[in-house]
Design a protein around this motif. Structure first.
Motif, PDB file in Angstrom:
ATOM      1  N   UNK A  53       0.816  -1.221   0.000  1.00  0.00           N
ATOM      2  CA  UNK A  53       0.000   0.000   0.000  1.00  0.00           C
ATOM      3  C   UNK A  53       0.851   1.274   0.000  1.00  0.00           C
ATOM      4  N   UNK A  54       2.159   1.122  -0.039  1.00  0.00           N
ATOM      5  CA  UNK A  54       3.041   2.284  -0.016  1.00  0.00           C
ATOM      6  C   UNK A  54       3.525   2.620  -1.419  1.00  0.00           C
ATOM      7  N   UNK A  55       3.327   3.873  -1.793  1.00  0.00           N
ATOM      8  CA  UNK A  55       3.838   4.341  -3.084  1.00  0.00           C
ATOM      9  C   UNK A  55       5.349   4.497  -2.986  1.00  0.00           C
ATOM     10  N   UNK A  56       6.058   4.142  -4.035  1.00  0.00           N
ATOM     11  CA  UNK A  56       7.485   4.419  -4.084  1.00  0.00           C
ATOM     12  C   UNK A  56       7.676   5.833  -4.666  1.00  0.00           C
ATOM     13  N   UNK A  57       8.905   6.188  -4.974  1.00  0.00           N
ATOM     14  CA  UNK A  57       9.174   7.536  -5.480  1.00  0.00           C
ATOM     15  C   UNK A  57       8.356   7.839  -6.737  1.00  0.00           C
ATOM     16  N   UNK A  58       8.359   6.926  -7.678  1.00  0.00           N
ATOM     17  CA  UNK A  58       7.619   7.132  -8.930  1.00  0.00           C
ATOM     18  C   UNK A  58       6.130   7.282  -8.652  1.00  0.00           C
ATOM     19  N   UNK A  59       5.610   6.420  -7.783  1.00  0.00           N
ATOM     20  CA  UNK A  59       4.197   6.496  -7.408  1.00  0.00           C
ATOM     21  C   UNK A  59       3.845   7.807  -6.746  1.00  0.00           C
ATOM     22  N   UNK A  60       4.722   8.272  -5.873  1.00  0.00           N
ATOM     23  CA  UNK A  60       4.477   9.551  -5.172  1.00  0.00           C
ATOM     24  C   UNK A  60       4.482  10.721  -6.151  1.00  0.00           C
ATOM     25  N   UNK A  61       5.363  10.678  -7.125  1.00  0.00           N
ATOM     26  CA  UNK A  61       5.410  11.745  -8.136  1.00  0.00           C
ATOM     27  C   UNK A  61       4.093  11.774  -8.914  1.00  0.00           C
ATOM     28  N   UNK A  62       3.655  10.627  -9.386  1.00  0.00           N
ATOM     29  CA  UNK A  62       2.386  10.566 -10.124  1.00  0.00           C
ATOM     30  C   UNK A  62       1.209  11.007  -9.252  1.00  0.00           C
ATOM     31  N   UNK A  63       1.207  10.582  -7.992  1.00  0.00           N
ATOM     32  CA  UNK A  63       0.131  10.956  -7.068  1.00  0.00           C
ATOM     33  C   UNK A  63       0.128  12.465  -6.843  1.00  0.00           C
ATOM     34  N   UNK A  64       1.293  13.042  -6.620  1.00  0.00           N
ATOM     35  CA  UNK A  64       1.418  14.486  -6.376  1.00  0.00           C
ATOM     36  C   UNK A  64       0.996  15.300  -7.592  1.00  0.00           C
ATOM     37  N   UNK A  65       1.302  14.786  -8.768  1.00  0.00           N
ATOM     38  CA  UNK A  65       0.926  15.481 -10.004  1.00  0.00           C
ATOM     39  C   UNK A  65      -0.548  15.300 -10.352  1.00  0.00           C
TER      40      UNK A  65
END
Length: 149
Positions: A53-65
């Motif tokens: 359930x934890x986003x990695x760096x790439x996931x966090x970037x997409x989520x933030x955008x």
């Protein structure tokens, strides 16, 4: 019942995958999210472990955008997959040493996974659970309260 475009599309894809035997919890292209995303596995790069359930760096970037994949955010996709795998009987995250069902493509196991996922998708869109069949058994004056349509 009115549904959002994303929910309608997801329901059709999951229904088709279930009946065409193209639903496989252990394959990133044929799992719940893989099917929702048209048999692609790009979503697996959003976290470091299948079922986490934890986003990695790439996931966090997409989520933030604010990026959406067929209408779903990266964190929603991880939750969908997590719910699917958990309901199918997997110990998460997916790992060869963790507990898993003996026959992961058994229709009963897949139905349990789909039931949980579809319930969650309806919750995300704030609509009544389309899998809830209890209304079919409600009676009023010894007659069915609702008719099948």
């Amino acid at each position: 019942m009115e549904t959002s475009t994303r929910l309608g599309s997801a329901l059709k894809k999951l229904y088709t995958a279930f009946h065409n035997n193209t639903l496989n919890p252990e394959c990133c292209k044929q799992c719940a999210v893989g099917n929702i995303l048209s048999h692609t596995d790009n979503w697996k790069h959003l976290s470091d472990s299948h079922g986490a359930l934890e986003l990695n760096y790439i996931g966090k970037v997409h989520q933030t955008l604010g990026r959406k994949f067929n209408g779903y955010s990266p964190i929603e996709l991880l939750k969908i997959e997590h719910i699917f795998l958990k309901a199918c009987g997997y110990q998460l995250p997916l790992h060869y040493k963790n507990k898993k069902p003996k026959n992961p493509t058994d229709k009963t196991i897949l139905f349990n996974g789909l039931y949980a996922v579809i319930s969650f998708l309806c919750e995300l869109d704030e609509i009544a659970n389309v899998m809830d069949y209890t209304k079919l058994f409600e009676v009023e004056n010894d007659k069915p309260k609702y008719e099948l349509t």
